[in-house]
Write a protein that holds these residues in place. Structure first.
Motif, PDB file in Angstrom:
ATOM      1  N   LEU A   1      -7.007   0.963   4.103  1.00  0.00           N
ATOM      2  CA  LEU A   1      -6.245   2.119   4.555  1.00  0.00           C
ATOM      3  C   LEU A   1      -4.814   1.711   4.894  1.00  0.00           C
TER       4      LEU A   1
ATOM      5  N   THR B   1      -6.716   9.367   1.349  1.00  0.00           N
ATOM      6  CA  THR B   1      -5.361   8.845   1.223  1.00  0.00           C
ATOM      7  C   THR B   1      -5.070   8.468  -0.224  1.00  0.00           C
TER       8      THR B   1
ATOM      9  N   THR C   1     -11.387   8.441   5.032  1.00  0.00           N
ATOM     10  CA  THR C   1      -9.939   8.466   5.193  1.00  0.00           C
ATOM     11  C   THR C   1      -9.238   7.719   4.066  1.00  0.00           C
ATOM     12  N   ALA C   2      -9.796   6.568   3.689  1.00  0.00           N
ATOM     13  CA  ALA C   2      -9.174   5.796   2.609  1.00  0.00           C
ATOM     14  C   ALA C   2      -9.209   6.578   1.295  1.00  0.00           C
TER      15      ALA C   2
ATOM     16  N   ARG D   1      -1.363   3.130   2.929  1.00  0.00           N
ATOM     17  CA  ARG D   1      -0.331   3.857   3.663  1.00  0.00           C
ATOM     18  C   ARG D   1       1.042   3.181   3.600  1.00  0.00           C
TER      19      ARG D   1
END
Length: 337
Positions: free
Chosen positions: A43, A84, A80-81, A47
């Protein structure tokens, strides 16, 4: 007469069955090697301006597949990863509004000494090898809706429940590492699932996806070699109705089998049985570099990533898109029902 021919064509078009479509769908598989050595590290890289992540995203965007099976992607509880990554791909102009992923066996602690070395809590003692829960999971990205509630998940299936399994044995001929432990072993090192994707005509296309363990990094018991073979053969049993109902067409089997039909380690009879299954249409995509899908430093080029449509599907085109972000190429196939 011309008007009569045109009128006939119009009638045929209007009354075609709803399931008939001439639309070409691009399906693809890609071991993106987006796995890190600790939780949260992927993650963090997603980002920031990470060179490998950017190269992987560029490859995915260039392929512009309608349905993409990914391997080597760390899983987390909130996805979440993966979300993203979705956003990163969208910045390159390719939208994947739908995704599917489940907690893999990779890195999930078993609490058992699975390799019989007298220690527990090591990566090799997880249900699937991994330093942390979800390391190196798999996911599905799609431009079309996914019928997640109708997905079939074989991830927690016990190895001993596979017909004609080849579970490893000790030198004394007993189940490895012992009978009690062996009875609890899960077959899938990551995930095995069949997920319906709803095509524009309203009909489902089932995506069968997996990432088999490498058939190396073990001892004389050949634990990983045997597991790799049975992870591949699971699909043979599914296709032939030996594990529940026979898989209805149309479907596409795609993922990283970690087994080349001719080169390297692994039980070659397993991958040959899959490629020769009468329910599958064997496609061997290639590009200017050949038909190999990965190039490993120690073993050289090998074919381990596969996209195999069901027999009744038409194959329009296929290829391999090499990536600067992964040793694996993205393998794509254009299909039509």
């Amino acid at each position: 007469m011309i008007w009569r021919a045109a009128f006939t064509w119009l009638l045929v078009t209007l009354f075609l069955p709803l399931g008939v479509t001439a639309e070409t769908i691009r399906v693809a598989t890609f071991n993106a090697e987006l796995s890190r050595k600790g939780p949260g590290l992927l993650l963090k890289d997603l980002r920031r301006d990470d060179e490998q992540v950017s190269a992987v995203i560029a490859t995915i965007a260039a392929a512009d597949a309608d349905i993409l099976a990914l391997q080597g992607l760390d899983w987390d509880h909130e996805n979440t990863a993966l979300r993203t990554l979705q956003s990163g791909i969208a910045t390159r102009g390719v939208e994947y509004p739908y995704f599917f992923t489940l907690k893999p066996n990779a890195g999930v602690a078993s609490g058992l000494d699975l390799d019989g070395d007298g220690r527990i809590g090591e990566p090799e003692d997880a249900w699937g090898w991994g330093r942390f829960t979800g390391q190196g999971g798999i996911a599905l990205l799609s431009k079309f809706p996914i019928a997640a509630a109708q997905a079939q998940d074989f991830t927690q299936m016990r190895w001993q429940d596979l017909p004609d399994h080849r579970m490893p044995l000790t030198k004394e001929g007993q189940l490895y590492p012992d009978a009690v432990t062996a009875a609890q072993l899960r077959l899938s090192s990551s995930n095995h699932w069949a997920v319906p994707v709803i095509l524009p005509d309203g009909e489902p296309l089932r995506i069968l996806s997996f990432h088999a363990t490498p058939p190396v990094f073990d001892g004389p018991e050949d634990r990983n070699g045997r597991r790799n073979a049975d992870e591949i053969l699971l699909w043979v049993h599914v296709l032939n109705g030996l594990l529940g109902d026979r898989m209805p067409e149309p479907f596409v089997l795609m993922g990283d089998a970690n087994n080349d039909p001719d080169r390297g380690e692994g039980h070659k009879d397993a991958i040959h049985r899959l490629l020769n299954d009468p329910h599958l249409r064997v496609v061997e995509p290639s590009d200017s570099q050949g038909a190999h899908t990965v190039n490993w430093e120690r073993t050289g080029p090998m074919r381990v990533d596969y996209v195999l449509p069901s027999k009744g599907m038409d194959v329009i085109d296929s290829g391999i898109l090499r990536s600067k972000g992964s040793r694996h190429g993205l393998v794509w196939v254009d299909i039509r029902r």
